[in-house]
Write an enzyme that holds these catalytic residues in place. Structure first.
Site, PDB file in Angstrom:
ATOM      1  CB  SER A   1      19.737 -18.487  34.445  1.00  0.00           C
ATOM      2  OG  SER A   1      19.846 -17.302  35.043  1.00  0.00           O
TER       3      SER A   1
ATOM      4  CB  SER B   1      11.322 -20.566  34.706  1.00  0.00           C
ATOM      5  OG  SER B   1      12.050 -19.503  34.247  1.00  0.00           O
ATOM      6  CE  LYS B   2      16.848 -26.038  30.841  1.00  0.00           C
ATOM      7  NZ  LYS B   2      16.617 -27.291  29.972  1.00  0.00           N
ATOM      8  NE  ARG B   3      12.560 -18.737  28.231  1.00  0.00           N
ATOM      9  CZ  ARG B   3      11.552 -17.783  27.953  1.00  0.00           C
ATOM     10  NH1 ARG B   3      10.436 -17.936  28.263  1.00  0.00           N
ATOM     11  NH2 ARG B   3      11.984 -16.510  27.508  1.00  0.00           N
TER      12      ARG B   3
END
Length: 484
Positions: free
Chosen positions: A251, A247-249
């Site tokens: 990173s 996920s983007k969260r």
RNA sequence: GUCCCCAUCGUCUAGUCUGGCCCAGGACACCGCCCUUUCACGGCGGCGACACGAGUUCAAAUCUCGUUGGGGACGCCA
């Protein structure tokens, strides 16, 4: 559209990040469409205004283009289809298959928390399901906001056939009379998807298995609406090395990041295609055409897969070695220019030389950007010496003298080439009665600052006589200083 | 927590549907050796897995059940 035509789609929501999972789902859809001679569509799910930004759409589009996943027709924006959903919901309402729910979000929330507290599984209690006509009128007249919910049976099970999972089923008791229209009158995801997929004539829904729970609900919609059910294929998820979802969260890298780090599009395409799918033979490196030829939905795995960055890097090295020096030079040039190692003009006027440099570095680079990392000395004179190398190569007695003798010989060469530099060095080796390595290693360090790299003599020729001598002189001075 | 899904080397996987050819094959990574002026590339070899327990069967990685482990979904987000 003909009855037999395969029509698939990728439906990303633009969040400013091109998820590798989205890319892989896109690849599977694209491969299937191309394999079947079908059509591959792009639908941007941008109905959440808070998260969707216009420039975010380009990140996805650019990523798809970069991977070579060409889509058919113009992309469809869900935000422009707002009006398509309401009439469909009205229909459902009129037929008694859906109903208005006047429960407030606060009330619902309270019940949800209550359920959680009692460790019960929360489901909407269907308070508004059996409201009488007059009760509904009353509330409507009072202006109480409402949502529209789909009526689901209370007993029995829903199931669907999935190409990847086989049969999947779930009890109605575990399902909610879910909301299809929000109180602002707009469609909720599960509703919009079904209407869109139907309107687009989607025949095969290939998506991540994080959607299986949605599929049960969507199937109810298909039935209520009398739509033909598409074929479902829920592909496994891509996990991080710690087994959680990419996920983007956290990173995690997106497609854009891999692009910038020097990965080739064919690498990512190939690698991602092999996550959760396999051609059933031993092939690891497959071209676009081979992937299309071998692809099938049935061969998709059910188990989630962990993304292994090391294997990706290895594959990229394979693709780099396959490329011509010219192709690579074109890819490396912008990086060199950006780092101010060179200029467009300088590279263009020495293109033949530049290609030789690329050729010398090629089998040592697994990323396009590594040509700049490992070959900086071909372009710039100011570099530091490798610390360990200095100890090992410059620290020995006599190195200074030997380097001096060698550059004097180099200075006398009229035609400074791989062959003549080697000849000169070997001659000196004979006269000094030492090992070739005693001259080779310090020279490499002096000229490149590194302990490893292309064949020394090729390196010398490419760096050029003047630079070589200047750098060797600089090294001699450096060693003198070391001794103090 | 509830529901759903999944389960072969550390990782990606072949084999599972249609039991025997599998004391399990390939690839990445790792370790050796060879090639070599270095670093790589390449070649050769090694390490390394059927989660566990029952059952069915002459025979189970393959079929069944259970356990454990992992993942996902549980929003008027998509």
């Amino acid at each position: 559209m003909t009855d037999s035509e395969v029509r698939v789609r990728i439906a990303p929501s633009p969040t400013g990040y091109f998820h590798v999972g989205t890319a892989r789902t896109a690849i599977f859809n694209w491969l299937y469409a191309r394999k079947m001679g079908g059509r591959f569509f792009l639908r941007i799910e941008d109905t959440d205004r808070d998260r969707s930004k216009r420039e975010y759409v380009d990140i996805v589009l650019d990523g798809l283009r970069w991977l070579g996943l060409d889509w058919d027709d113009e992309p469809i924006f869900q935000s422009q289809r707002f009006d398509s959903y309401k009439p469909v919901a009205q229909e459902l309402l009129a037929e008694g298959k859906a109903y208005r729910c006047f429960c407030s979000p606060e009330e619902l929330n309270r019940k949800r928390q209550q359920a959680q507290k009692e460790k019960r599984n929360y489901r909407y209690d269907r308070t508004c399901r059996d409201l009488t006509e007059t009760q509904i009128r009353e509330r409507l007249d009072t202006g109480i906001p409402f949502v529209v919910r789909l009526k689901l049976p209370s007993t029995g099970t829903v199931g669907f056939d999935d190409v990847v999972l086989g049969k999947a089923q779930k009890a109605y008791e575990d399902l909610d009379d879910f909301i299809i229209l929000k109180s602002d009158g707009n469609a909720v995801y599960n509703f919009a998807v079904v209407v869109d997929d139907h309107d687009m004539g989607i025949t095969h829904v290939i998506r991540g298995n994080d959607h299986v729970a949605n599929t049960y609900l969507q199937k109810e919609l298909y039935q209520a609406l009398g739509f033909k059910l598409p074929v479902f294929a829920h592909v496994p998820l891509i996990l991080r090395p710690d087994r959680s979802k990419v996920s983007k969260r956290k990173s995690d890298k997106g497609v854009t990041d891999y692009q910038q780090e020097g990965y080739l599009p064919e690498t990512l395409l190939n690698f991602l295609a092999l996550l959760g799918w396999s051609p059933k033979d031993d092939r690891e490196k497959m071209s676009r055409a081979e992937l299309i030829e071998a692809f099938s939905l049935e061969a998709i795995n059910a188990a989630n897969a962990i993304f292994d960055p090391e294997k990706l890097t290895w594959l990229n090295g394979e693709y780099i070695r396959d490329k011509s020096n010219h192709e690579l030079a074109k890819l490396v040039a912008p990086i060199l220019i950006e780092r101010q190692f060179s200029t467009k003009y300088a590279l263009e006027t020495r293109w033949q030389w530049f290609m030789q440099v690329i050729g010398a570095l090629k089998e040592r680079c697994k990323l396009v950007s590594e040509f700049a990392d490992k070959g900086a000395y071909f372009f710039i004179d100011e570099f530091d010496y490798d610390v360990k190398g200095v100890k090992k190569r410059f620290g020995k007695p006599g190195v200074r003298e030997n380097l001096t003798l060698l550059y004097e010989r180099f200075d006398n060469i009229t035609d400074f080439t791989e062959a003549t530099t080697e000849e000169a060095l070997r001659e000196l080796v004979d006269e000094l009665d030492c090992k070739p390595a005693e001259l080779i290693h310090p020279t490499r360090l002096a000229v490149s600052g590194l302990t490893g790299g292309p064949s020394l003599f090729l390196l010398l020729e490419l760096v050029g006589q003047q630079q070589v001598i200047a750098r060797m002189k600089r090294a001699v001075a450096y060693i003198e200083k070391m001794g103090e």
